[in-house]
Design an enzyme around this catalytic site. Structure first.
Site, mmCIF file in Angstrom:
data_model
loop_
_atom_site.group_PDB
_atom_site.id
_atom_site.type_symbol
_atom_site.label_atom_id
_atom_site.label_comp_id
_atom_site.label_asym_id
_atom_site.label_seq_id
_atom_site.Cartn_x
_atom_site.Cartn_y
_atom_site.Cartn_z
ATOM 1 N N TYR A 121 46.128 36.075 40.883
ATOM 2 C CA TYR A 121 46.569 37.304 41.543
ATOM 3 C C TYR A 121 48.084 37.344 41.731
ATOM 4 O O TYR A 121 48.598 38.241 42.395
ATOM 5 C CB TYR A 121 45.864 37.454 42.896
ATOM 6 C CG TYR A 121 44.419 37.847 42.748
ATOM 7 C CD1 TYR A 121 43.505 36.960 42.186
ATOM 8 C CD2 TYR A 121 43.965 39.094 43.140
ATOM 9 C CE1 TYR A 121 42.181 37.302 42.025
ATOM 10 C CE2 TYR A 121 42.641 39.449 42.981
ATOM 11 C CZ TYR A 121 41.754 38.547 42.429
ATOM 12 O OH TYR A 121 40.439 38.893 42.259
ATOM 13 N N LYS A 125 37.432 24.559 38.853
ATOM 14 C CA LYS A 125 37.266 24.409 37.410
ATOM 15 C C LYS A 125 38.358 23.439 36.928
ATOM 16 O O LYS A 125 39.089 23.710 35.964
ATOM 17 C CB LYS A 125 37.389 25.808 36.759
ATOM 18 C CG LYS A 125 36.912 25.909 35.342
ATOM 19 C CD LYS A 125 35.411 25.977 35.197
ATOM 20 C CE LYS A 125 35.051 25.819 33.726
ATOM 21 N NZ LYS A 125 33.613 25.634 33.500
ATOM 22 N N ASP A 165 30.835 26.811 37.678
ATOM 23 C CA ASP A 165 29.694 27.364 36.924
ATOM 24 C C ASP A 165 28.373 26.807 37.456
ATOM 25 O O ASP A 165 27.427 27.553 37.743
ATOM 26 C CB ASP A 165 29.839 27.164 35.406
ATOM 27 C CG ASP A 165 30.605 25.915 35.009
ATOM 28 O OD1 ASP A 165 31.071 25.205 35.917
ATOM 29 O OD2 ASP A 165 30.748 25.644 33.810
ATOM 30 N N ASP A 193 36.901 35.923 45.045
ATOM 31 C CA ASP A 193 36.603 37.342 44.850
ATOM 32 C C ASP A 193 35.218 37.489 44.212
ATOM 33 O O ASP A 193 34.345 38.222 44.694
ATOM 34 C CB ASP A 193 37.690 37.937 43.941
ATOM 35 C CG ASP A 193 37.604 39.448 43.836
ATOM 36 O OD1 ASP A 193 36.771 40.048 44.539
ATOM 37 O OD2 ASP A 193 38.368 40.030 43.055
#
Ligand code: NAI
Length: 336
Positions: free
Chosen positions: A126, A173, A207, A231
């Site tokens: 962002y 991740k 994931d 988000d």
């Protein structure tokens, strides 16, 4: 009760409908308040301001320190930078806190979801730093700073401790984004080891984390993650408890706080009295606790729990036929 001055940003789309409902509920519950109503988003331009986030709106939040905000529309793929992102960055509202809880009366696949998402709110992808390297090739920069990662980790552990949560799970991740997510993870781990070793701590690659969330959400308590993941996972978790109409949120900084629902401006139902105002009303309850109006907050919470549990006056997203106004009336009738 002291009179509070609170900035109210109605927003775009369903924003004016759900914020009018929230205002009515807070006042009916006895909150002594002077609203400073100011625009942001497309509405600001319609009202003649030259900016989607007018300086006057920003200055009012800085001055009064607390705001409640309806959703604002952000154009896809072009146009102005998100008002929400600007607001969070300019006011340094570094922690987005989103409690996601099962409500008695809303039938979903799970009965006992009680998760709080703590999302880093100022950086990550962002940052808005995008670049066309050559025609047909673009980059988008993911920013992670030790200062912001440490700040959000410390916030999450402090929040968990104060509210008697037992466990924090970090979604990441770092197997792929070894530096940026690696830094996020290292900061969280360090705060856990050095400052809050009594809280249970877990790291999951996002994931697999998402799979576990939809299989067995009851195993999670506080979830900590960077901006984009927060988000996405917020909406996913909303789906576990009945949808975006029932998930509130807050954006917290050291100098100001802005309360808003997780949902967007829902242009598909805007202006038709179909929106569920509960998510913003719940955000209002979070705001009341923030300004130490716990009694008013509890009163509203009891009232909406009762309306939902009865199941007679529900908006369309929850399987009912009530309009925004009818739901609000039913909630107000339960205030005592
Ligand atoms: P959305 O959250 O506005 O809507 C997704 C779906 O949920 C739609 O079908 C909508 O009708 C439904 N929905 C959302 N809130 C509801 C409510 N209170 N009651 C009943 N149904 C509700 O997401 P979407 O369509 O992806 O985004 C629309 C706009 O909102 C975009 O411009 C986006 O940038 C903006 N947005 C703004 C946010 C904010 O201001 N905090 C947050 C998320 C999106």
């Amino acid at each position: 009760m002291a009179k509070h001055t609170i900035v109210l940003i109605p927003g775009d789309g369903i924003g004016p409908e759900v914020s009018a409902a929230t205002k009515r509920v807070l006042e009916a519950a006895g909150l002594q308040v002077e609203w400073v109503e100011l625009p942001a988003g497309a509405t600001a331009i319609e009202q003649g301001y030259d900016n989607v986030l007018p300086e006057r709106t920003l200055a009012a939040i800085k001055a009064h320190k607390v705001a409640i905000k309806g959703p604002v529309t952000t154009p896809v793929g072009k146009g102005f930078k998100s008002v929400n992102v600007q607001l969070r960055q300019k006011l340094n509202l570094y922690a987005a806190v989103r409690p996601v809880r099962s409500l008695e009366g809303i039938k979903t696949r799970f009965d006992d979801v009680d998760i709080v998402i703590v999302r880093e709110n100022t950086e990550g992808l962002y940052s808005g730093i995008e670049n066309e390297v050559v025609p047909g090739v673009v980059t988008s920069l993911k920013v992670a700073s030790e200062q912001a990662c440490t700040r959000i980790a410390r916030y999450a552990f402090r929040y968990a401790t104060k509210r008697h949560h037992k466990k924090i799970t970090v979604f990441h991740k770092a197997n792929i984004m070894k530096l940026s997510d690696g830094l996020f993870l290292n900061c969280a781990r360090r705060i856990w080891e050095d400052e809050y070793p009594n809280i249970e701590y877990e790291e999951l690659i996002i994931d697999a984390g998402c799979m576990k969330l939809v299989q067995n959400p009851e195993r999670f308590d506080v979830l900590l993650m960077e901006n984009l993941y927060g988000d996405l996972v917020s909406d996913l978790c909303a789906g576990l408890v009945g949808g975006l109409g029932v998930v509130p949120g807050s954006n917290i900084g050291d100098d100001a706080a802005v309360f808003e629902a997780v949902h967007g401006s829902a242009p598909d139902i805007a202006g038709r009295g179909l929106a569920n105002p509960l998510a913003l009303i719940m955000s209002g309850v979070m705001m009341l606790n923030h300004i130490h109006e716990e009694k008013v907050a509890d009163k509203i919470k009891k009232a909406y729990n009762s309306v939902i549990a009865e199941g007679k006056t529900l908006t369309r997203d929850l399987g009912g036929t009530a309009s925004t106004g009818e739901f609000t009336d039913a909630l107000i009738a339960k205030l005592s």
